[in-house]
Design a protein around this motif. Structure first.
Motif, short mmCIF file in Angstrom:
data_model
loop_
_atom_site.label_atom_id
_atom_site.label_comp_id
_atom_site.label_asym_id
_atom_site.label_seq_id
_atom_site.Cartn_x
_atom_site.Cartn_y
_atom_site.Cartn_z
N ALA A 93 66.79 27.67 62.69
CA ALA A 93 68.24 27.71 62.77
C ALA A 93 68.73 26.45 63.46
O ALA A 93 68.18 26.03 64.47
N TRP A 94 69.75 25.85 62.89
CA TRP A 94 70.32 24.65 63.47
C TRP A 94 71.83 24.71 63.33
O TRP A 94 72.34 25.09 62.28
N SER A 95 72.52 24.37 64.38
CA SER A 95 73.98 24.35 64.33
C SER A 95 74.45 22.94 64.66
O SER A 95 74.13 22.41 65.72
N ALA A 96 75.20 22.35 63.76
CA ALA A 96 75.75 21.01 63.98
C ALA A 96 76.76 21.02 65.11
O ALA A 96 77.00 19.99 65.74
N CYS A 97 77.33 22.17 65.41
CA CYS A 97 78.33 22.26 66.47
C CYS A 97 77.68 22.11 67.84
O CYS A 97 78.19 21.40 68.69
N ALA A 98 76.58 22.78 68.05
CA ALA A 98 75.94 22.77 69.36
C ALA A 98 74.75 21.83 69.43
O ALA A 98 74.17 21.62 70.47
N THR A 99 74.41 21.26 68.28
CA THR A 99 73.22 20.42 68.16
C THR A 99 71.99 21.10 68.78
O THR A 99 71.26 20.51 69.53
N THR A 100 71.84 22.37 68.44
CA THR A 100 70.67 23.12 68.92
C THR A 100 69.78 23.45 67.73
O THR A 100 70.23 23.50 66.60
N PHE A 101 68.53 23.65 68.01
CA PHE A 101 67.55 23.96 66.98
C PHE A 101 66.66 25.07 67.49
O PHE A 101 66.15 24.98 68.59
N HIS A 131 77.17 32.94 64.85
CA HIS A 131 76.90 33.48 63.52
C HIS A 131 75.52 33.06 63.03
O HIS A 131 74.79 33.87 62.43
N VAL A 132 75.13 31.82 63.29
CA VAL A 132 73.79 31.36 62.92
C VAL A 132 72.74 32.23 63.62
O VAL A 132 71.77 32.68 63.00
N VAL A 133 72.93 32.47 64.90
CA VAL A 133 71.98 33.29 65.66
C VAL A 133 71.91 34.70 65.07
O VAL A 133 70.83 35.28 64.93
N GLU A 134 73.05 35.28 64.71
CA GLU A 134 73.07 36.62 64.13
C GLU A 134 72.35 36.68 62.78
O GLU A 134 71.65 37.64 62.49
N ILE A 135 72.53 35.65 61.97
CA ILE A 135 71.86 35.64 60.67
C ILE A 135 70.35 35.58 60.85
O ILE A 135 69.59 36.32 60.21
N VAL A 136 69.89 34.71 61.74
CA VAL A 136 68.45 34.61 62.00
C VAL A 136 67.92 35.95 62.52
O VAL A 136 66.89 36.43 62.07
N ALA A 137 68.65 36.55 63.46
CA ALA A 137 68.22 37.85 64.01
C ALA A 137 68.16 38.92 62.92
O ALA A 137 67.29 39.79 62.95
N VAL A 175 68.53 28.21 58.40
CA VAL A 175 69.90 28.72 58.52
C VAL A 175 70.69 27.62 59.21
O VAL A 175 70.39 27.26 60.34
N LEU A 176 71.68 27.08 58.53
CA LEU A 176 72.41 25.91 59.01
C LEU A 176 73.87 26.25 59.27
O LEU A 176 74.56 26.76 58.39
N GLY A 177 74.33 25.98 60.48
CA GLY A 177 75.74 26.09 60.80
C GLY A 177 76.34 24.70 60.81
O GLY A 177 75.69 23.75 61.25
N HIS A 178 77.55 24.56 60.32
CA HIS A 178 78.14 23.22 60.24
C HIS A 178 79.52 23.17 60.87
O HIS A 178 80.18 24.19 61.03
N GLU A 179 79.93 21.97 61.23
CA GLU A 179 81.23 21.75 61.87
C GLU A 179 82.36 22.08 60.90
O GLU A 179 82.21 21.92 59.68
N ARG A 180 83.48 22.52 61.46
CA ARG A 180 84.70 22.79 60.71
C ARG A 180 84.47 23.71 59.51
O ARG A 180 85.01 23.48 58.43
N CYS A 181 83.66 24.74 59.69
CA CYS A 181 83.40 25.71 58.64
C CYS A 181 84.71 26.40 58.25
O CYS A 181 85.40 26.97 59.10
N GLY A 182 85.05 26.34 56.98
CA GLY A 182 86.31 26.92 56.51
C GLY A 182 86.37 28.42 56.66
O GLY A 182 87.41 28.98 57.04
#
Length: 118
Positions: A106-114, A82-88, A21-28
């Motif tokens: 789950a990885w989010s480009a915004c927070a650089t967390t995995f 949102h990434v966390v909610e999808i994984v949950a 599950v990938l979150g990315h910067e500037r998601c429209g």
């Protein structure tokens, strides 16, 4: 199509063993949800309603930030939430075989967390 339906198909019929599950910067979609002035109809509205709980969590986290930083920071925090909610929502899916045969990352480009969920 729901995240569960896609996951079930991938795991049961394709033998998938890793879901990312990938979150990315500037998601429209998330930017639209953050900046919307009212309700949105149609398919975009359904996406924005799905984002709303993550947006509310992000707003609560950012209540102390300066106004000029709020929109960009709110978009980034909402992506993360949102990434966390999808994984949950995927772990555990009651209709998938036990034990869960797939790893969810789950990885989010915004927070650089995995994060990894068994």
């Amino acid at each position: 199509m729901s995240c569960w339906a896609v996951s079930e198909c991938a795991v049961e019929h394709l033998g998938v063993r890793l879901i990312v599950v990938l979150g990315h910067e500037r998601c429209g979609a998330i930017t639209a949800a953050v900046t919307a002035s009212g309700a949105t109809a149609g398919h975009l509205g359904s996406i924005m309603r799905a984002i709303r709980p993550a947006l509310e969590k992000a707003k609560a986290q950012l209540s102390d930030q300066a106004a000029e930083d709020t929109v960009d920071a709110l978009v980034e925090r909402t992506v993360d939430a949102h990434v966390v909610e999808i994984v949950a929502s995927l772990v555990p899916s009651p209709s998938l075989p036990e034990p869960w045969p797939t790893t969810i990352c789950a990885w989010s480009a915004c927070a650089t967390t995995f994060t990894t969920a068994p």
